[in-house]
Write an enzyme that holds these catalytic residues in place. Structure first.
Site, short mmCIF file in Angstrom:
data_model
loop_
_atom_site.label_atom_id
_atom_site.label_comp_id
_atom_site.label_asym_id
_atom_site.label_seq_id
_atom_site.Cartn_x
_atom_site.Cartn_y
_atom_site.Cartn_z
N HIS A 191 -30.71 -29.46 -1.47
CA HIS A 191 -30.71 -27.86 -1.17
C HIS A 191 -31.19 -27.48 0.18
O HIS A 191 -31.75 -26.54 0.50
CB HIS A 191 -31.76 -27.00 -2.02
CG HIS A 191 -31.71 -27.39 -3.48
ND1 HIS A 191 -30.90 -26.54 -4.52
CD2 HIS A 191 -32.03 -28.25 -4.28
CE1 HIS A 191 -31.00 -27.00 -5.70
NE2 HIS A 191 -31.58 -28.26 -5.75
N SER A 321 -17.93 -26.28 25.84
CA SER A 321 -18.04 -24.83 26.19
C SER A 321 -17.61 -24.74 27.36
O SER A 321 -17.73 -25.43 28.32
CB SER A 321 -19.60 -24.33 26.08
OG SER A 321 -19.73 -23.02 26.57
N LYS A 327 -22.74 -29.35 27.34
CA LYS A 327 -22.61 -29.06 25.89
C LYS A 327 -21.45 -29.89 25.46
O LYS A 327 -20.37 -29.74 25.80
CB LYS A 327 -22.33 -27.43 25.49
CG LYS A 327 -22.49 -27.37 24.12
CD LYS A 327 -22.67 -25.76 24.18
CE LYS A 327 -23.04 -25.17 22.50
NZ LYS A 327 -22.08 -25.63 21.46
N GLU A 334 -15.16 -30.91 13.21
CA GLU A 334 -14.47 -29.64 12.96
C GLU A 334 -12.85 -29.73 12.55
O GLU A 334 -12.34 -28.85 11.81
CB GLU A 334 -14.70 -28.79 14.24
CG GLU A 334 -16.10 -28.43 14.31
CD GLU A 334 -16.48 -28.08 15.93
OE1 GLU A 334 -17.69 -27.68 15.97
OE2 GLU A 334 -15.77 -28.02 16.65
#
Length: 469
Positions: A191, A321, A327, A334
Site C-alpha cells: 500500500h 531536463s 538531472k 518511462e
C-alpha cells in the site's frame, strides 16, 4: 500492355491505368495507393516476409504439381528469394488501412513478384499474358486464406526474431541481479507504506519469475499460430486447388521456416475465426501489464536522488531536463510504460476487429495483422532496450536500503508472537510518536531481553524467503 521508356499501360476489370515503368507493382496496387491515402504507414517488413514465404511455397508446390509451368514457377521462386534477401523492399506500398481482408496488400505482393519474374524470364514488366499476378503467382490461393496465414506466419517470425530472444535476455539479466543483490536487505512496502524487510535480490528474482511465466504463456498461445488454413481458397472449400496442394504447401512452409506447421482441420473455421490472434494478443497484453508494474517499481526505487527512495541507481542515459542541470530521469522505464500502453490499445482494437467477422470472412484482417505483429515487435525491442540500457547497469545503494529496513515500524511484526499483538501495536505507536527505536522501547518496558530481541529482530533472518517443503 503498351510500353514506352517512362510508363506502361496496364488493364484490369475496371479499365486502364498508366503505371510508372520503374515500379514493380501494378494496376491494382496503383488503385490502392489512390484509394487509401490514410496513414502513410506501410506494411511491416515481417508481414511482407510472411507473404513472400507463402508465395514461395505455393510456387514450389504448384510447379511440382504442374499447375503452373516449371519456368514460371522457378522465376517466381527466384523473385521471392531476391526480395527476402533485401531487394525491392520499397515496392510494398499499400497503406495499413486499406481494402477489407487485405486484398490490396495481397495483390501488391502478387504484382511485384509477377513483374520481377517477367524480368527474370527476359520479358517486360506488365506482360501478364506470360506471367500473371492472378493466374500464376496466386494460383490456388485467395486473399481469404493467404492473409490469415500471413498473420500467423508473421506472428511466429516476430516472436522468434524479436520477443522471445528479448525475454530470454531480460530474464537472464534479472536473475544475475537477483544473485548480485541477494545479501542486501531493504524495507518492503505494501500500500506504499512500510512493510516487513525483504531482500533486494528477491525483488529482481520475482521479476525474472514473472517474465518466465509470461514467456510460457506466449509459447502456448503461439501454438495456435502454427495451424494454417492455407488451401481454403475463397470460402474455405478449397475451390481451384489441387487435391495435394493443402498438405504439401504446409509441409514446404514448415521446411522453409523451421516451424512445426500443420493444416487446419477445418479450413472454413480457420478462415472465419480470429481466435488465434486474440489469444496471442491477450498474452501480449498480459505481459505488457506486468512490464508496466516492473517499470514503475524501477522508477520508484530510483526516485530521488535526495527526496525519494534512491535504493537503486538506474544507469543515466541522457540529460533529464532542458532547464535543471544535472538531472537524470528513468527514461528507459518511462519508455517501457508508453509502449506497453500502446500494446494494450492494440489489443482492444484486435478484439473489436475479431468480433466483426461476418459469414465466411473477417474483413478486418489488415488491422489485426498490423496491430498484432507490431505489438510483438515493439514489445521485443522495448524489452531488449530496457535490458541493455537499464537492467544490466543497475547498482544498489546498500546503506540506504539498510537504513530504511532498520527504521521501518513494520519490524514490530516480528514481535507479535513474543509480546502479543496489542503490546506490539503500543510499541509501534510510541516509536512513531517519540522517535525512539523499537529496540529501545521494548527494552525499557522489559518486554524482552536484549539477547532475545537481537535474535527476533535479525534482519537477515526476517528477510529470508521461507523455503517450500
Amino acid at each position: 500492355m503498351t510500353n514506352n521508356s517512362d510508363f506502361r499501360i496496364e488493364k484490369d476489370s475496371m479499365g486502364d491505368r498508366q503505371i510508372a515503368n520503374n515500379v514493380y507493382y501494378g494496376i491494382q496496387t496503383q488503385r490502392a495507393i489512390e484509394n487509401f491515402p490514410i496513414s502513410g504507414i506501410k506494411p511491416l517488413p515481417t508481414y511482407i516476409d510472411a507473404g513472400l514465404y507463402i508465395k514461395k511455397a505455393a510456387a514450389i508446390v504448384n510447379g511440382e504439381l504442374d499447375c503452373i509451368p516449371a519456368d514460371i514457377s522457378k522465376a517466381i521462386i527466384q523473385a521471392t528469394n531476391e526480395i527476402l534477401a533485401g531487394e525491392l523492399r520499397d515496392q510494398f506500398v499499400v497503406d495499413v488501412y486499406q481494402a477489407g481482408a487485405g486484398t490490396s496488400h495481397h495483390m501488391n505482393i502478387n504484382e511485384v513478384l509477377a513483374n520481377r519474374a517477367l524480368e527474370i524470364l527476359g520479358d517486360q514488366k506488365g506482360n501478364y499474358k506470360l506471367v500473371s499476378p492472378n493466374d500464376h503467382v496466386n494460383y490456388g490461393q485467395s486473399t481469404n486464406d493467404v492473409i490469415p496465414t500471413a498473420i500467423r506466419i508473421g506472428g511466429l517470425l516476430a516472436l522468434s526474431r524479436t520477443l522471445q530472444p528479448a525475454l530470454e535476455q531480460a530474464i537472464s539479466a534479472l536473475e544475475a541481479k537477483a544473485i548480485e543483490f541477494q545479501d542486501i536487505v531493504k524495507s518492503g512496502r505494501t500500500h506504499l507504506q512500510d512493510a516487513v524487510p525483504v531482500r533486494l535480490g528477491d525483488n529482481f528474482g520475482a521479476w525474472a519469475q514473472i517474465l518466465s511465466e509470461h514467456q510460457n504463456r506466449l509459447y502456448i498461445a503461439a501454438g495456435d499460430l502454427m495451424v494454417l488454413g492455407l488451401g481454403g481458397s475463397a470460402a474455405g472449400t478449397g475451390m481451384n486447388t489441387h487435391s495435394e496442394y493443402r498438405q504439401r504447401v504446409v509441409d514446404i512452409l514448415s521446411q522453409l521456416l523451421e516451424f512445426p506447421l500443420e493444416p487446419a482441420p477445418h479450413l472454413m473455421a480457420a478462415m472465419q475465426s480470429m481466435g488465434a490472434f486474440v489469444n496471442v494478443s491477450g498474452a501480449l497484453r498480459n505481459l505488457a501489464q506486468d512490464l508496466v508494474k516492473i517499470s514503475h517499481d524501477l522508477r520508484l526505487m530510483d526516485s530521488g536522488p535526495k527526496t525519494g527512495f534512491k535504493e537503486i541507481q538506474l544507469p543515466p542515459v541522457q540529460p533529464g531536463s532542458s532547464i535543471m542541470p544535472g538531472k537524470y530521469n528513468p527514461v528507459m522505464a518511462e519508455m517501457t510504460s508508453m509502449v506497453c500502453f500502446q500494446v494494450m490499445g492494440y489489443d482492444n482494437a484486435i478484439a473489436f476487429a475479431a468480433q466483426a467477422g461476418q459469414l465466411e470472412l473477417n474483413v478486418m484482417m489488415p488491422l489485426i495483422a498490423y496491430n498484432l505483429i507490431h505489438s510483438i515487435e515493439i514489445l521485443g525491442n522495448t524489452i531488449s532496450a530496457l535490458t541493455t540500457s537499464c537492467i544490466q547497469g543497475i547498482t544498489a545503494n546498500k546503506e540506504r536500503c539498510l537504513a530504511y529496513a532498520e527504521g521501518s515500524l513494520a519490524l514490530v511484526t516480528a514481535l507479535n508472537t513474543h509480546i502479543g499483538y496489542l503490546n506490539a501495536a503500543a510499541v509501534a505507536k510510541e516509536s512513531l510518536e517519540t522517535g525512539k527505536s523499537l529496540r529501545q522501547i521494548v527494552l525499557e518496558k522489559g518486554l524482552m531481553t536484549e539477547t532475545e530481541l537481537a535474535t527476533v529482530l535479525d534482519l537477515d533472518q526476517m528477510s529470508a524467503i521461507v523455503p517450500l517443503k
